[in-house]
Enzyme design. Structure first.
Site, PDB file in Angstrom:
ATOM      1  N   GLU A 171      27.233  22.904  73.703  1.00  0.00           N
ATOM      2  CA  GLU A 171      28.126  21.890  73.146  1.00  0.00           C
ATOM      3  C   GLU A 171      29.431  22.555  72.737  1.00  0.00           C
ATOM      4  O   GLU A 171      29.423  23.650  72.153  1.00  0.00           O
ATOM      5  CB  GLU A 171      27.481  21.236  71.927  1.00  0.00           C
ATOM      6  CG  GLU A 171      28.383  20.245  71.212  1.00  0.00           C
ATOM      7  CD  GLU A 171      27.683  19.603  70.015  1.00  0.00           C
ATOM      8  OE1 GLU A 171      26.445  19.500  70.029  1.00  0.00           O
ATOM      9  OE2 GLU A 171      28.383  19.213  69.073  1.00  0.00           O
TER      10      GLU A 171
ATOM     11  N   GLU B  12      36.606  18.063  65.236  1.00  0.00           N
ATOM     12  CA  GLU B  12      35.854  17.230  64.302  1.00  0.00           C
ATOM     13  C   GLU B  12      36.600  17.225  62.973  1.00  0.00           C
ATOM     14  O   GLU B  12      37.202  18.228  62.584  1.00  0.00           O
ATOM     15  CB  GLU B  12      34.450  17.780  64.055  1.00  0.00           C
ATOM     16  CG  GLU B  12      33.522  17.756  65.238  1.00  0.00           C
ATOM     17  CD  GLU B  12      32.155  18.292  64.857  1.00  0.00           C
ATOM     18  OE1 GLU B  12      31.249  17.462  64.652  1.00  0.00           O
ATOM     19  OE2 GLU B  12      32.009  19.520  64.756  1.00  0.00           O
TER      20      GLU B  12
END
Length: 424
Positions: free
Chosen positions: A168, A173
């Site tokens: 990932e 974020e």
């Protein structure tokens, strides 16, 4: 580094989705736009969505799959993801707006009972996957305690190997209680969840990411992953950082945009959080990694032109709209330029830019915050031209002059000495 949250994936819907995608044998896809940039620092653009369309229409289903459900996605998130235009729609101004709302549908059930919020999560697992390259999105994020926007990537083999073996890459974020900080992280076997490898980037001067658009990007090659915000690199990870664990960033990944509400990392919204909250996406773009790049790729150093003079940022200032000129070569940072992996030419943390995005002869060239526009896309050719691809015109020393302070501009390519540049 966001070291204190679990990872966000669903063993139900996502694995089913990936199984369907694998059945269609998606590998490195070139669907979407295929703009060619000969001799650019990276390969051609392989995929993009500029979100052009009528206000209120949904995102392009040929590019995006909208996931649905309220499973909590491994993090005790509170939203139910829908495929409704109430949660993901174009605004008619070239943006995708992903909106988290308080739920009004009593029929929606989440892992904890009746759902409190709805939102959207989009991925490209069925339409586009790619190994290596430059991936970026220009986004204005929301704000508020418990709000969790993200732009990220998952390995396309998640349906067969599971997470975190699939790998990932979190390009961006943010958790609402940190309005001025975003995080970039990778997860793999032995370095996942709380042990993910990454770093945070904080805007200077107490600014908040929700106040303006910003460009979030990764440059991913076989031996490194580098993160940047608005063209400023802030973190690089290599296989050595995995500490002997397997480096799983060697196969195609797909893209994800989502806006979560609540969860173990951001916490629950409180009385200070207003709804609805929206993540506004101007564009998402991907370009290929090129192991045989054009002249000058990756070079950092002086750019020399007519009379051996150096391309220079006037006064060494990194303020937007600072003129770019010729100057005696001094070796100072105002004359250190990098041909980036995304077609940009950068100095002092900002980009070489054609003022106003002009395509006219004589347009001034300046330093400006990197924003992903065509005014900041350049190609360095084997003929030693430095061409702005937005205008299809050459970097040019005004008046064929080599004097100190000569302003640089763009002009129809002529082959003249005032348009020839050497790097390094």
């Amino acid at each position: 580094m966001a070291a204190h949250r679990a990872r966000r994936w669903s063993l139900g819907g996502l694995v089913l989705l990936l199984s369907a995608a694998l059945a269609t044998a998606i590998v490195v896809s070139a669907s979407g736009s295929g703009v060619s940039r000969a001799s650019a620092a990276v390969g051609a653009q392989t995929w993009s969505d500029e979100f052009d369309g009528a206000a209120g229409s949904g995102p392009d289903r040929g590019r995006w799959t909208l996931e649905t459900g309220g499973s909590g996605y491994g993090n005790h998130e509170l939203e139910y993801y829908t495929d409704s235009t109430a949660n993901a729609a174009l605004d008619g101004q070239g943006h995708l707006v992903v909106t988290a709302r308080k739920n009004t549908d009593p029929g929606l059930n989440c892992w904890y009972g009746p759902c409190r919020y709805t939102s959207a999560r989009l991925n490209t697992a069925r339409s586009f996957t790619q190994a290596y390259g430059h991936f970026e999105a220009r986004i204005k994020i929301p704000r508020g305690q418990g709000v969790w926007p993200a732009f990220w990537m998952l390995g396309s083999d998640i349906g067969s190997v599971g997470w975190p073996n699939s790998g990932e890459i979190d390009v961006m974020e943010n958790i609402g209680k940190e309005p001025g900080t975003i995080h970039g992280t990778i997860h793999g076997p032995g370095y996942s969840g709380a042990g993910g490898l990454g770093a945070g980037y904080t805007l200077p001067g107490g600014a908040a990411f929700a106040d303006a658009f910003h460009v979030f990007a990764v440059d991913w090659s076989p031996n490194s992953i580098a993160w940047s915000v608005d063209g400023t690199a802030y973190e690089t990870r290599t296989p050595a950082d995995a500490g002997g664990n397997k480096w799983v960033f060697d196969h195609p990944f797909f893209l994800i945009l989502n806006l979560a509400v609540g969860g173990d990392w951001p916490g629950t919204p409180d009385g200070s959080t207003s709804f609805p909250q929206s993540m506004t996406v101007d564009y998402v773009r991907a370009s290929a990694w090129n192991d045989a790049p054009g002249p000058g790729t990756g070079t950092t150093g002086a750019i020399k032109g007519i009379g051996g003079m150096c391309v220079d940022v006037a006064g060494g200032s990194n303020a937007d709209r600072t003129p770019v000129q010729l100057h005696n070569c001094t070796g100072n940072p105002a004359q250190q330029w990098t041909l980036g992996g995304d077609g940009t030419v950068r100095a002092l943390g900002k980009c070489l830019d054609v003022a106003g995005g002009s395509t006219a002869d004589g347009a001034a060239v300046q330093l400006y915050t990197c924003n992903g526009t065509k005014a900041q896309q350049w190609t360095y050719t084997a003929a030693h031209d430095l061409t702005n691809t937005g205008a299809n015109k050459c970097l040019d020393a005004t008046g064929n002059s080599s004097a100190d302070g000569t302003r640089l501009q763009t002009w129809t390519c002529s082959g003249g000495a005032n348009q020839k540049w050497t790097l390094g």
